[in-house]
Scaffold this active site. Structure first.
Site, mmCIF file in Angstrom:
data_model
loop_
_atom_site.group_PDB
_atom_site.id
_atom_site.type_symbol
_atom_site.label_atom_id
_atom_site.label_comp_id
_atom_site.label_asym_id
_atom_site.label_seq_id
_atom_site.Cartn_x
_atom_site.Cartn_y
_atom_site.Cartn_z
ATOM 1 N N MET A 56 0.855 -1.195 0.000
ATOM 2 C CA MET A 56 0.000 0.000 0.000
ATOM 3 C C MET A 56 0.893 1.248 0.000
ATOM 4 O O MET A 56 0.460 2.334 0.400
ATOM 5 C CB MET A 56 -0.936 -0.011 1.210
ATOM 6 N N HIS A 63 9.371 -3.051 3.324
ATOM 7 C CA HIS A 63 8.983 -3.201 1.914
ATOM 8 C C HIS A 63 10.225 -3.466 1.049
ATOM 9 O O HIS A 63 10.193 -4.318 0.162
ATOM 10 C CB HIS A 63 8.315 -1.921 1.401
ATOM 11 N N LYS A 175 5.435 -9.863 9.529
ATOM 12 C CA LYS A 175 4.773 -8.963 10.493
ATOM 13 C C LYS A 175 3.266 -9.092 10.398
ATOM 14 O O LYS A 175 2.556 -9.009 11.382
ATOM 15 C CB LYS A 175 5.190 -7.513 10.247
ATOM 16 N N ASP A 176 2.765 -9.330 9.177
ATOM 17 C CA ASP A 176 1.320 -9.494 8.980
ATOM 18 C C ASP A 176 0.995 -10.989 8.949
ATOM 19 O O ASP A 176 0.502 -11.516 7.942
ATOM 20 C CB ASP A 176 0.899 -8.818 7.676
ATOM 21 N N VAL A 202 11.110 -6.720 9.678
ATOM 22 C CA VAL A 202 12.252 -5.798 9.804
ATOM 23 C C VAL A 202 11.937 -4.845 10.954
ATOM 24 O O VAL A 202 10.820 -4.337 11.069
ATOM 25 C CB VAL A 202 12.490 -5.019 8.489
ATOM 26 N N SER A 212 4.200 1.339 8.251
ATOM 27 C CA SER A 212 3.915 2.682 7.717
ATOM 28 C C SER A 212 3.235 3.520 8.782
ATOM 29 O O SER A 212 3.350 4.747 8.798
ATOM 30 C CB SER A 212 3.022 2.581 6.480
ATOM 31 N N ARG A 213 2.505 2.876 9.694
ATOM 32 C CA ARG A 213 1.770 3.608 10.731
ATOM 33 C C ARG A 213 2.694 4.112 11.850
ATOM 34 O O ARG A 213 2.246 4.912 12.682
ATOM 35 C CB ARG A 213 0.652 2.739 11.313
HETATM 36 O O1 PAF Z 1 0.090 -5.695 3.628
HETATM 37 C C1 PAF Z 1 -0.380 -4.800 2.889
HETATM 38 O O2 PAF Z 1 0.255 -3.786 2.631
HETATM 39 C C2 PAF Z 1 -1.767 -4.983 2.299
HETATM 40 O O3 PAF Z 1 -2.608 -5.611 3.191
HETATM 41 C C3 PAF Z 1 -1.759 -5.705 0.938
HETATM 42 C C4 PAF Z 1 -1.242 -7.124 1.041
HETATM 43 C C5 PAF Z 1 -0.896 -4.926 -0.047
HETATM 44 C C6 PAF Z 1 -3.176 -5.751 0.367
HETATM 45 O O4 PAF Z 1 -3.709 -4.473 0.198
#
Ligand code: PAF
Length: 307
Positions: A56, A63, A175-176, A202, A212-213
């Site tokens: 995003m 990233h 992380k997610d 990371v 990002s937050r």
């Molecule tokens: O992890 C993210 O940045 C978002 O959830 C993703 C996988 C790009 C989907 O919008």
């Protein structure tokens, strides 16, 4: 900053000047047709595997590490930048979510990305769009509880991106962890032909997981937010030392986090890393996962615990 140019359906990669040595200039596509044309060209030339890094935007080292992994493992790296409204609740931060495409492209210059897909809701959800991915139990607990519909929005956009780009591998961050589990489930259940590569979280120097937050945090909030990492690290040490009671670990994490008055804990849980279902007795690898509000930011973090 390296120069970027927009691709057309039949654009050939411009591998000339301006980019750092060893890198080439990426194309920037804004439409689904442009992306399909660019990937088809690569496929026709038999130039090797395609990797997708869905994002995003608002890039940080996390990233960039995904892009590096994609670069190392595939011959054509596509990075999507799309702030997906479908995964934000009505009272969440969709409008204020940081957006800086120019800064993102500058930061990612030199990471060897071949194609940026920078798009918007008009392209991804045109008038009449109404089909979505329905997620199951893996999306119900943890963040799914506080963010109803979030993982359906994530799964829907990731399904679309997989169909648009058609990658051999998709690169996601640990992380997610719940997002990874939801996407794994979807890929298996709906027979997507793609390999999922998960890259390590990371962290900033003090241990806070990059997000990002984090940009929303004051220095003091940032300092206290480290409690999430410290609690997870202590949990990992306790389990490595022989603790098997998930309830005791959860209590210890809650206590450690509660000592920080700016950190409002949402959950601290021990779950199965694949199904995201709660675990009572730790006999194999488990996932410790936490979420908290710190000032204006909702932060998440997790760690694998191994006995
Ligand atoms: O992890 C993210 O940045 C978002 O959830 C993703 C996988 C790009 C989907 O919008």
């Amino acid at each position: 900053m390296a120069a970027f140019r927009k691709s057309g359906n039949t654009a050939s990669p411009d591998r000339s000047s301006a980019a750092p040595p060893g890198a080439c200039k990426p194309d920037v596509a804004t439409t689904i047709d442009e992306v399909r044309g660019r990937v088809a060209l690569h496929r026709r030339r038999h130039e090797g595997a395609v990797g997708l890094v869905p994002t995003m935007g608002s890039f940080h080292e996390g990233h960039l590490s995904l892009m590096r992994a994609a670069r190392a493992e595939t011959e054509f790296v596509a990075v999507s930048i799309f702030v997906n409204p479908a995964q934000f609740g009505a009272v969440e931060d969709f409008d204020s979510y940081p957006r800086d495409t120019g800064g993102d492209l500058a930061l990612a210059a030199g990471e060897g990305v071949d194609l940026f897909f920078i798009t918007d809701s008009g392209e991804m959800y045109p008038a009449g769009h109404e089909s979505t991915i329905s997620t199951g139990s893996v999306a119900e607990g943890l963040c799914g509880q506080a963010r109803p519909g979030h993982f359906s929005g994530v799964a829907t956009v990731v399904a679309k991106l997989l169909n648009i780009v058609g990658p051999d591998s998709v690169f996601l961050g640990q992380k997610d962890a719940q997002q990874v589990a939801v996407i794994r489930r979807m890929v298996k259940d709906l027979d997507f032909d793609v390999e999922i590569r998960v890259c390590p979280t990371v962290r900033e120097p003090g241990g806070l997981a990059m997000s990002s937050r984090n940009a929303y945090l004051s220095p003091e909030e940032k300092d206290q937010a480290r409690a999430l990492y410290l609690a997870l690290r202590e949990a990992r040490e306790q389990v490595a030392a022989g603790e098997t009671g998930a309830a005791r670990i959860r209590r210890q994490m809650r206590r450690a986090i509660a000592a920080n008055y700016l950190v409002e804990l949402e959950y601290a849980k021990i779950v199965d890393p694949e199904t995201m279902q709660p675990v009572q007795e730790i006999t194999g690898e488990v996932l410790a996962a936490v979420a908290a509000k710190v000032g204006p930011a909702r932060l998440i973090d997790n760690m694998i615990l191994s006995p």
